[in-house]
Design an enzyme around this catalytic site. Structure first.
Site, short mmCIF file in Angstrom:
data_model
loop_
_atom_site.label_atom_id
_atom_site.label_comp_id
_atom_site.label_asym_id
_atom_site.label_seq_id
_atom_site.Cartn_x
_atom_site.Cartn_y
_atom_site.Cartn_z
N CYS A 189 -0.37 -27.16 1.13
CA CYS A 189 0.46 -26.33 1.60
C CYS A 189 1.80 -27.27 0.83
O CYS A 189 2.88 -26.42 1.62
CB CYS A 189 -0.07 -26.00 2.45
SG CYS A 189 -1.75 -25.23 2.47
N HIS A 191 6.33 -22.64 4.62
CA HIS A 191 5.00 -22.34 4.24
C HIS A 191 3.87 -21.11 4.80
O HIS A 191 4.50 -21.01 5.80
CB HIS A 191 4.17 -23.43 4.04
CG HIS A 191 2.60 -23.64 3.95
ND1 HIS A 191 2.13 -22.48 3.41
CD2 HIS A 191 1.82 -23.51 5.16
CE1 HIS A 191 0.37 -22.14 3.14
NE2 HIS A 191 0.32 -23.07 4.57
N ASN A 232 -1.98 -16.59 2.57
CA ASN A 232 -1.69 -17.78 2.62
C ASN A 232 -2.51 -18.05 0.79
O ASN A 232 -3.88 -18.47 0.90
CB ASN A 232 -2.72 -18.71 3.66
CG ASN A 232 -2.80 -19.89 3.67
OD1 ASN A 232 -2.10 -20.74 2.92
ND2 ASN A 232 -2.68 -20.91 4.98
#
Length: 334
Positions: A124, A259, A290
């Site tokens: 990420c 993020h 996500n």
């Protein structure tokens, strides 16, 4: 004999992001479609994560396809001839082939061949890492323009019965074109890792274990509380360091683009940083999910669509994830 003098490359003093492009999975997957296998509810998922739905890609759409679509939009919006792009960097953890790289295939598809092309695996934080590398390559004279992409098809590595992370994940890609600038457009990057917590989030098995029949297909898992505490407390410190490295204060930001891990993490971040109400906070996770390395550029794309007045403003972006790895910088929004 006189020692010959080598020539070394050098480039412009400053760089900036010129444009952004995006591609999301073609399927909208609401919470109701996922709650059965994990014995949960739409209410529980929304309370825990802030996610209402996530985008996922059909079986025949790969991460490389999403990356290609996002790249084409970014190049078109930049106005730069793709032949002038001489570096392509793709941040991803979901290339189903260990080789060739997604970057090399995308470079050919969008017309940047023979650009240098490679993939970055920093989970990420991958997009922030790739931005740092593109900035450095251009300022060093190793590239003139760079195409940076975060691309994921995480639905390929999801176990529908897993309660730790499966319901969080979505598919998509975001891309930016980076080039020389007359003013500073990308701050120094604060980045790093903590491998002592590597088991907190990652794959639950290896491909070799799967091949030998010793384990099922590897899928993502996480220790939710460990990741939450690390993200909220340690990453807030990194974000503050990034602001200091950029020489600005939080009240000078136009946007905060973390993020898109979890809405609770995003909200706590904002509290830790004492962001004023004037700072627009990216919350793309609510309907995208996500998307790991793709989440920051996807959130940036949506933020600029909804708030075009942010163009030219300063945004703090921070990525953090499996490894554990992290990276943060301040950028001028295209």
């Amino acid at each position: 004999m006189t020692q010959p003098t080598l020539q070394q490359s050098h480039g412009p003093q400053y760089t900036r992001i010129l444009s952004v492009g995006a591609a999301r999975g073609d399927l909208v997957v609401p919470n109701e479609e996922l709650v059965g296998p994990i014995d949960s509810s739409d209410e529980w998922i929304q309370q825990r994560t802030g996610i209402i739905s996530r985008t996922r890609a059909s079986q025949d759409i790969l991460a490389v396809d999403l990356a290609t679509d996002a790249a084409r939009e970014a190049i078109e919006r930049s106005g730069i001839d793709p032949a002038l792009i001489d570096a392509v960097i793709v941040a991803t953890i979901s290339n189903t082939q260990q080789t060739p790289s997604i970057a090399a295939v995308v470079a050919d598809r969008v017309g940047t061949t023979p650009a240098a092309a490679y993939d970055v695996n920093a989970a990420c934080a991958g997009y922030a890492y790739a931005i740092a590398q593109a900035d450095a390559l251009i300022r060093a004279g190793a590239a003139h323009y760079a195409l940076v992409i975060g691309a994921e098809k995480l639905s390929d590595v999801v176990d529908p019965t897993d309660r730790s992370i499966s319901f969080l994940l979505g598919d998509g890609a975001g891309a930016v074109v980076i080039g020389p600038s007359e003013f500073p457009g990308i701050s120094p990057t604060v980045w790093g890792s903590d491998g002592s917590k590597a088991d907190a989030v990652g794959m639950n098995h290896t491909l070799q274990e799967y091949r030998r029949g010793e384990a099922p297909w590897p899928t993502l898992r996480q220790e939710g509380q460990t990741v939450f505490r690390w993200a909220v407390w340690d990453m807030a410190k990194v974000a503050k360091e990034a602001l200091a490295a950029a020489g600005i204060t939080s009240d000078q930001l136009a946007a905060f683009i973390p993020h898109q891990a979890n809405m609770r993490i995003i909200d706590e971040f904002a509290k830790q940083l004492k962001l004023p109400d004037s700072v627009v906070i990216a919350r793309d996770i609510a309907t995208t999910g996500n998307t790991s390395a793709a989440s920051i550029p996807l959130a940036t794309h949506r933020l600029l669509e909804e708030h075009p007045e942010l163009s030219g403003g300063l945004a703090l972006q921070i990525g953090f994830g499996a490894g554990l790895v992290y990276g943060a910088q301040v950028v001028v929004l295209p």
